[in-house]
Each structure stands twice: as structure tokens, then as C-alpha cells.
Design a protein around this motif. Structure first.
Motif, PDB file in Angstrom:
ATOM      1  N   VAL A 115       0.865  -1.175   0.000  1.00 22.71           N
ATOM      2  CA  VAL A 115       0.000   0.000   0.000  1.00 22.71           C
ATOM      3  C   VAL A 115       0.902   1.226   0.000  1.00 22.71           C
ATOM      4  O   VAL A 115       1.580   1.517   0.991  1.00 22.71           O
ATOM      5  N   TYR A 116       0.966   1.905  -1.135  1.00 23.10           N
ATOM      6  CA  TYR A 116       1.713   3.149  -1.221  1.00 23.10           C
ATOM      7  C   TYR A 116       0.816   4.281  -0.728  1.00 23.10           C
ATOM      8  O   TYR A 116      -0.391   4.284  -1.002  1.00 23.10           O
ATOM      9  N   MET A 117       1.402   5.257  -0.004  1.00 25.66           N
ATOM     10  CA  MET A 117       0.598   6.328   0.558  1.00 25.66           C
ATOM     11  C   MET A 117       1.292   7.676   0.436  1.00 25.66           C
ATOM     12  O   MET A 117       2.519   7.758   0.274  1.00 25.66           O
ATOM     13  N   ALA A 118       0.502   8.725   0.526  1.00 25.00           N
ATOM     14  CA  ALA A 118       0.997  10.093   0.640  1.00 25.00           C
ATOM     15  C   ALA A 118      -0.116  10.917   1.268  1.00 25.00           C
ATOM     16  O   ALA A 118      -1.304  10.598   1.116  1.00 25.00           O
ATOM     17  N   THR A 119       0.267  11.977   1.971  1.00 29.50           N
ATOM     18  CA  THR A 119      -0.697  12.787   2.708  1.00 29.50           C
ATOM     19  C   THR A 119      -0.430  14.256   2.441  1.00 29.50           C
ATOM     20  O   THR A 119       0.665  14.757   2.745  1.00 29.50           O
ATOM     21  N   TYR A 120      -1.413  14.938   1.868  1.00 32.28           N
ATOM     22  CA  TYR A 120      -1.270  16.369   1.576  1.00 32.28           C
ATOM     23  C   TYR A 120      -2.062  17.168   2.608  1.00 32.28           C
ATOM     24  O   TYR A 120      -3.255  16.953   2.796  1.00 32.28           O
ATOM     25  N   THR A 207       9.900  11.426   1.632  1.00 29.25           N
ATOM     26  CA  THR A 207       9.029  11.140   2.776  1.00 29.25           C
ATOM     27  C   THR A 207       9.131  12.211   3.847  1.00 29.25           C
ATOM     28  O   THR A 207       8.135  12.636   4.421  1.00 29.25           O
ATOM     29  N   TYR A 208      10.340  12.699   4.100  1.00 30.24           N
ATOM     30  CA  TYR A 208      10.538  13.639   5.202  1.00 30.24           C
ATOM     31  C   TYR A 208      10.820  15.070   4.743  1.00 30.24           C
ATOM     32  O   TYR A 208      11.214  15.906   5.552  1.00 30.24           O
ATOM     33  N   GLU A 209      10.606  15.373   3.474  1.00 26.45           N
ATOM     34  CA  GLU A 209      10.919  16.730   3.025  1.00 26.45           C
ATOM     35  C   GLU A 209       9.972  17.782   3.612  1.00 26.45           C
ATOM     36  O   GLU A 209      10.289  18.969   3.620  1.00 26.45           O
ATOM     37  N   LYS A 210       8.825  17.354   4.132  1.00 34.34           N
ATOM     38  CA  LYS A 210       7.884  18.271   4.790  1.00 34.34           C
ATOM     39  C   LYS A 210       7.817  18.026   6.302  1.00 34.34           C
ATOM     40  O   LYS A 210       6.937  18.568   6.975  1.00 34.34           O
ATOM     41  N   SER A 211       8.726  17.228   6.829  1.00 30.56           N
ATOM     42  CA  SER A 211       8.733  16.962   8.267  1.00 30.56           C
ATOM     43  C   SER A 211       9.335  18.163   8.996  1.00 30.56           C
ATOM     44  O   SER A 211       9.788  19.130   8.380  1.00 30.56           O
ATOM     45  N   TYR A 245       5.805  23.397  12.051  1.00 25.10           N
ATOM     46  CA  TYR A 245       5.385  22.349  11.126  1.00 25.10           C
ATOM     47  C   TYR A 245       5.367  22.879   9.698  1.00 25.10           C
ATOM     48  O   TYR A 245       5.072  24.044   9.450  1.00 25.10           O
ATOM     49  N   ARG A 246       5.674  21.985   8.771  1.00 27.33           N
ATOM     50  CA  ARG A 246       5.559  22.300   7.352  1.00 27.33           C
ATOM     51  C   ARG A 246       4.289  21.650   6.804  1.00 27.33           C
ATOM     52  O   ARG A 246       3.963  20.529   7.158  1.00 27.33           O
ATOM     53  N   GLN A 247       3.608  22.367   5.929  1.00 33.65           N
ATOM     54  CA  GLN A 247       2.413  21.823   5.288  1.00 33.65           C
ATOM     55  C   GLN A 247       2.730  21.500   3.828  1.00 33.65           C
ATOM     56  O   GLN A 247       3.705  21.982   3.264  1.00 33.65           O
ATOM     57  N   GLY A 248       1.885  20.687   3.217  1.00 26.85           N
ATOM     58  CA  GLY A 248       2.099  20.272   1.840  1.00 26.85           C
ATOM     59  C   GLY A 248       2.061  18.763   1.742  1.00 26.85           C
ATOM     60  O   GLY A 248       1.424  18.086   2.561  1.00 26.85           O
ATOM     61  N   LEU A 249       2.777  18.198   0.766  1.00 30.30           N
ATOM     62  CA  LEU A 249       2.734  16.756   0.533  1.00 30.30           C
ATOM     63  C   LEU A 249       3.775  16.038   1.376  1.00 30.30           C
ATOM     64  O   LEU A 249       4.976  16.230   1.219  1.00 30.30           O
ATOM     65  N   HIS A 250       3.297  15.182   2.262  1.00 34.15           N
ATOM     66  CA  HIS A 250       4.147  14.328   3.086  1.00 34.15           C
ATOM     67  C   HIS A 250       4.164  12.947   2.436  1.00 34.15           C
ATOM     68  O   HIS A 250       3.169  12.236   2.412  1.00 34.15           O
ATOM     69  N   GLY A 251       5.305  12.584   1.926  1.00 34.36           N
ATOM     70  CA  GLY A 251       5.409  11.290   1.278  1.00 34.36           C
ATOM     71  C   GLY A 251       5.915  11.419  -0.143  1.00 34.36           C
ATOM     72  O   GLY A 251       6.352  12.491  -0.565  1.00 34.36           O
ATOM     73  N   PHE A 273       4.746   7.769  -8.852  1.00 29.93           N
ATOM     74  CA  PHE A 273       3.877   8.804  -8.298  1.00 29.93           C
ATOM     75  C   PHE A 273       3.818  10.035  -9.194  1.00 29.93           C
ATOM     76  O   PHE A 273       2.852  10.792  -9.153  1.00 29.93           O
ATOM     77  N   SER A 274       4.834  10.235 -10.005  1.00 32.56           N
ATOM     78  CA  SER A 274       4.839  11.399 -10.900  1.00 32.56           C
ATOM     79  C   SER A 274       3.732  11.330 -11.947  1.00 32.56           C
ATOM     80  O   SER A 274       3.373  12.351 -12.547  1.00 32.56           O
ATOM     81  N   SER A 275       3.149  10.147 -12.153  1.00 31.99           N
ATOM     82  CA  SER A 275       2.108   9.989 -13.185  1.00 31.99           C
ATOM     83  C   SER A 275       0.708   9.896 -12.598  1.00 31.99           C
ATOM     84  O   SER A 275      -0.243   9.618 -13.319  1.00 31.99           O
ATOM     85  N   LEU A 276       0.567  10.153 -11.279  1.00 29.26           N
ATOM     86  CA  LEU A 276      -0.711   9.895 -10.613  1.00 29.26           C
ATOM     87  C   LEU A 276      -1.509  11.139 -10.264  1.00 29.26           C
ATOM     88  O   LEU A 276      -2.563  11.038  -9.635  1.00 29.26           O
ATOM     89  N   SER A 277      -1.036  12.325 -10.640  1.00 27.69           N
ATOM     90  CA  SER A 277      -1.740  13.583 -10.319  1.00 27.69           C
ATOM     91  C   SER A 277      -1.977  13.707  -8.820  1.00 27.69           C
ATOM     92  O   SER A 277      -3.093  13.899  -8.342  1.00 27.69           O
ATOM     93  N   ILE A 278      -0.903  13.610  -8.068  1.00 31.59           N
ATOM     94  CA  ILE A 278      -0.925  13.738  -6.611  1.00 31.59           C
ATOM     95  C   ILE A 278      -0.687  15.204  -6.240  1.00 31.59           C
ATOM     96  O   ILE A 278       0.292  15.805  -6.684  1.00 31.59           O
TER      97      ILE A 278
END
Length: 541
Positions: A115-120, A207-211, A245-251, A273-278
Motif C-alpha cells: 500500500v503506497y501512501m501520501a498525505t497532503y 518522505t521527510y521533506e515536509k517533516s 510544522y511544514r504543510q504540503g505533501l508528506h510522502g 507517483f509522478s504519473s498519478l496527479s498527486i
């Protein structure tokens, strides 16, 4: 007869092994089948975005009484799905309410058991921490990797708050599963035979660029509490929080099921993920790099490079020669920091542009590591950590009260005969303060001298109060961090350095006595009294 039995067995497995990739919709759920030969099927609630079922090789691994989800659950969300390029099932969850303003993604790739995930995020959840928690069957996956039983709290008695326990004479906590973000790649639960693994895996650059907290920040990875086995991916929290805290795409990040051993981070491909319109995803083609050489750091320590601004952060370790190249970075202007181990020794500005590599060398400039002076003694090393001091080898995985810890004291350290490992890594106002340093000198030091005390973390305003023979000096309170620290496996905070200016003639021939106490406007009990963690103590002139 034997042939018929074999055929029946194959047919019994066939519906799962040969199921087609796709999504089945019901009133309450989306059921995503990866179509692989391990029968990997994931069910997502259409009402709140939680995972309610994870089946792998025909076995249910999701904990039955609670689901897997963001934070403590979204409560409600608008959940939809799409099939991308006939290969990826993308489930999109949008939650906008008094507690959340985010979009969470689940992606299951045809043929995978992941299960691949990302959180915006547009705003920080009201709960004050952003994490994904996968609650897995404790009976099927009871063994933690890589830290064994350090966070296995099942059957324990709480000794601090509701998160530090004593189990069979040993202290355990979910906080003792932490790993520095720069090293946090793969962590897992497995069965007793270690032939099935469920693991969290991070993307090395994204993964941690927005941590928040930088490359040496740590947070909870896992917890076996007897009811379920929890795998968590923390994006941020109030646990020893040192920056906004930083906001935006985590993951992206991934929950990987495997029966061929522990997965390797480099073996998990997130590039699709570059092709998924995230939302918020920036492809490598729109990023840039920084390369150069880091100098001035002792060869005894890691050389770490950190790039940070209010929106993003990245890091890498330089080679033994100091050469480095950054991860792929979103364009912008960054503060570029050089660390000797975890001690900040230089910083400068650098600008990153898309599609290019910026050359930027960096050299240590901190007086702590570059100044020329005569050192009388040094306890520990200037590396931003308590490594080498008493109990530092245990503190990450157990409470200071643990019977496996060496006695905290109060202790006396004698220059010339004591080792650094006999000097406490932390000083607690109500436990082991003061620590005493005995300094024998064959002749007086006629010059003014400096006793430099480096600390890495302070709790409840704890800071040094120092007496050198008849001379005393105290300091004002450090910037407060509203969090427990040492007792839950943390040692890194803002990091303060205190210089005691010792007048000429204070240090005499014979035995000199230096005491370091904890001063604070508040008091406390035992290990939750005001305290601070030592980095290094050095006397020089």
C-alpha cells in the motif's frame, strides 16, 4: 486420486491467486485487489478513509477491533477511486472539517503486495501530530524489527504518564522504537518464523521533506501493546518539537508485505507517483541538486549536510573525503548546514534551480571546532550527542529508572583517571545533581580560563549552575521545549552552549573542585525534575 486432490488444492487457491487487478465497490467500502499471486486485497472505508481489511495470502492481517488511518482517524471524508494506466488503483480521501484539512492517498499497484501512501495537508490537525498508524494483528505479527522488545508494552504497568511501562522488570515504551530520520528507512513486524513481514518503507528524498526537526529528529515507529501491532509513520508531532510544522505533501511512503525477508528501501520504487496527479508532488525533472565538498570536520565523525527553509528540508551524509550530492530538491533558497556528527559547525545560503546542479562547498566555521586554544581537559566529544557518556548507550531504548542503567549518582569525575563513560549523560535536579569534577594541577593556571558546557536538550528550564573552587556562575533559562525528553528516549533539542568565564588565578596548584548543578525556577520528582543532557564539557585557556 492423488491427481484429483492436487487439482482441488490448486482450484481452492486459484480465486485469490488469479484474481484480476481492480476495485470492487460496495455501499461502505472500496475493495482493491492487486491481482498478484499472493492474494493481496485491501479494503478502504468509503465514509472515513480508514483501512478495515488487509488480506495477504488468504490471511487477514488487519486488527479487527480498530482500523488503520491518519492521526486518530479522519472521522469523515469524501472518498473516491480511479484506475490509472490500467496499473494503479488510486484511492483519494479528502477531509475538511474542524480537525482536518487534508487529502490522503492510497495507491495499490497491479501485481504488488504494497500500500503506497501520501498525505497532503493544508493545516495541522488539531490533535497536534500527523502520522499514519497501521494496526495489524498482534497474534500473527508479534515481533518488532529492528529494536526487538524495546516498545513491547503488553502486560506492563505504567510508570510515567500512559506511555512508559515496566514489563518483567524492564521499561518499555513506544517512544523507544525511534530512529533518526536520516537513518529511518525500514521498520517492521514479523511472525515468529520471520517468513511474513509487514514493513513501513520511506522514500529516501521525499518522505521527510515536509517533516519538522531536521535529519536527527526521532519519533515513534512501532508499538506492540498486546492488542495490536502498530506500525506508524510520523510526519510531525509535538514530541520534542524544535521548529514549526511544514504543510504540503508528506510522502510518498509505503506499507509493504513480504515473504522474502525484510524489504530494502532502494528496492521500493516510488517514481510512478509522478504519473498519478498527486497534489503537491514535484517530479525529479522539476527539481535540482547541490553538490560539493565539506571540510573542517574531524574524520572521527559523520559529516552531515542539511538543506532547510520554511517549506522543505533535505539531508545527506558526505563521504569520508567530504564529497556530497543532495537528494533531488524543490527549487528555492535554502540554508545549507554542516554538522560534525550532530553538532552544527557551519551554515550558508544556497539557491537551487530546476534541472541543474549547484556547486557549493562548505567548511566548518564554529569556534567550538576551529579555535586554537590549550585544553586542560575534555569530557565527551563535540558532536551534538551524549555518545560515550554514562548511560548514553542505553537511554534511547529504556527509561532512566531502568535497573539495567548504571547508577546515575551523584558522581565524582577525576581528571586524569576517570573515563568519559563514568560521567553522566544527563543531570537531573532531583536525582544526581550535582556532578563533581576533581581537577589536580601541578601548578596554578594564571590565565583566565573558560569552562564550556555543551548541552543537547533541556527539560523544565534545566540549565547549569557552576562553581569552580570559590567562583560561581549561573545562566538564564534556555528556550522552552514543551515536551518530556530523556525519559522517553530523546536527547536532542535546541542545543545550548554555556561558557563559564573563570577569572585568572581561580585554578590553583593542587586539587581543584568544579561542581555542576541544575538550576531551574521549578522543581519536580525524580527523573521528571528539571534536567539537561550533556554534549561535551571542556576546560581551556
Amino acid at each position: 486420486m492423488l491427481l484429483s486432490t492436487l487439482a482441488f488444492g490448486l482450484l481452492a487457491w486459484a480465486p485469490q491467486a488469479l484474481a484480476a487487478f481492480g476495485v470492487t465497490t460496495s455501499t461502505s467500502s472500496y475493495v482493491v485487489d492487486s491481482g498478484n499471486d499472493n492474494g493481496f486485497v485491501v479494503t478502504v472505508s468509503r465514509s472515513d478513509c480508514s483501512i478495515t481489511s488487509i488480506k495477504y495470502r488468504g490471511t487477514e492481517y488487519q486488527y479487527s477491533s480498530q482500523s488503520s488511518h491518519i492521526a486518530s482517524g479522519l472521522g469523515s471524508a469524501t472518498v473516491s477511486y480511479s484506475i490509472v494506466s490500467s496499473t494503479y488503483a488510486k484511492v483519494t480521501c479528502v477531509a475538511k472539517n474542524s480537525d482536518f484539512d487534508l487529502t490522503h492517498y492510497y495507491v495499490i499497484k497491479s501485481g504488488d503486495s504494497t500500500v503506497y501512501m501520501a498525505t497532503y495537508t493544508n493545516a495541522e490537525p488539531a490533535i497536534g501530530e500527523l502520522r499514519y498508524i497501521a494496526r495489524l494483528s498482534n497474534s500473527l505479527l508479534p515481533v518488532e524489527y529492528p529494536f526487538g522488545t524495546a516498545s513491547t508494552t503488553a502486560g506492563g504497568t505504567a510508570i510515567e504518564g500512559s506511555d512508559v511501562f515496566k514489563v518483567s522488570g524492564e521499561t518499555r515504551s513506544k517512544f523507544y522504537s525511534s530512529q533518526r530520520f536520516i537513518d529511518n528507512k525500514v521498520w517492521c513486524f514479523t511472525n515468529s518464523g520471520a517468513d511474513i513481514h509487514a514493513c513501513m518503507v520511506t522514500d529516501p528524498s521525499r518522505t521527510y521533506e515536509k517533516s519538522s526537526g531536521g535529519p536527527f529528529f526521532r519519533d515513534i515507529n512501532s508499538n506492540n501493546n498486546g492488542e495490536f501491532s502498530a506500525l506508524t509513520l510520523y510526519m510531525n508531532s509535538g514530541h520534542v518539537q524544535t521548529e514549526s510544522y511544514r504543510q504540503g505533501l508528506h510522502g510518498p511512503y509505503a506499507l509493504v508485505f513480504s515473504r522474502s525477508g525484510i524489504p530494502v528501501q532502494a528496492g521500493v520504487d516510488f517514481s510512478f507517483f509522478s504519473s498519478l496527479s498527486i497534489s503537491g508532488y514535484t517530479a525529479d525533472s522539476a527539481r535540482g541538486y547541490v553538490s560539493g565538498t565539506a571540510t573542517g570536520v574531524s574524520s572521527s565523525f559523520e559529516k552531515v549536510i542539511h538543506w532547510t527553509n520554511s517549506n522543505f528540508q533535505y539531508w545527506t551524509k558526505a563521504s569520508s573525503s567530504g564529497a556530497f550530492t543532495s537528494p533531488a530538491m524543490v527549487p528555492g533558497t535554502y540554508t545549507m548546514i554542516l554538522y560534525q556528527g550532530e553538532l552544527k559547525v557551519a551554515s550558508q545560503s544556497v539557491s537551487v534551480t530546476a534541472g541543474s546542479t549547484k556547486s557549493s562547498n562548505i567548511a566548518a566555521t564554529s569556534a567550538i571546532v576551529t579555535s586554537s586554544h590549550t585544553t586542560v581537559f575534555k569530557i565527551g566529544e563535540w558532536d551534538g550527542t551524549p555518545t560515550g557518556l554514562l548511560n548514553a548507550d542505553k537511554q534511547l531504548r529504556m527509561h532512566p529508572s531502568d535497573s539495567r542503567m548504571s547508577s546515575w549518582g551523584p558522581l565524582t569525575y577525576t581528571v586524569g583517571s576517570s573515563s568519559a563513560s563514568s560521567f553522566p549523560m544527563a543531570l537531573f535536579k532531583s536525582v544526581n545533581a550535582p556532578v563533581t569534577i576533581k581537577l589536580p594541577l601541578s601548578s596554578a593556571i594564571s590565565k583566565a580560563a573558560t569552562l564550556r558546557i555543551g548541552t543537547t536538550l533541556a527539560f523544565a528550564g534545566g540549565r547549569p549552575s557552576v562553581t569552580v573552587n570559590s567562583y560561581s556562575q549561573s545562566f538564564s533559562a534556555p528556550v522552552s521545549i514543551d515536551s518530556r525528553g530523556v525519559t522517553r528516549g530523546a536527547y536532542r533539542g535546541n542545543g545550548e552552549v554555556y561558557d563559564v568565564a573563570i577569572p585568572a588565578g581561580t585554578l590553583v596548584s593542587g586539587t581543584n573542585t568544579i561542581t555542576i548543578s541544575v538550576i531551574s525556577g521549578s522543581s519536580g520528582d525524580t527523573f521528571l525534575s528539571p534536567n539537561f543532557v550533556f554534549d561535551c564539557v571542556e576546560l581551556f585557556y
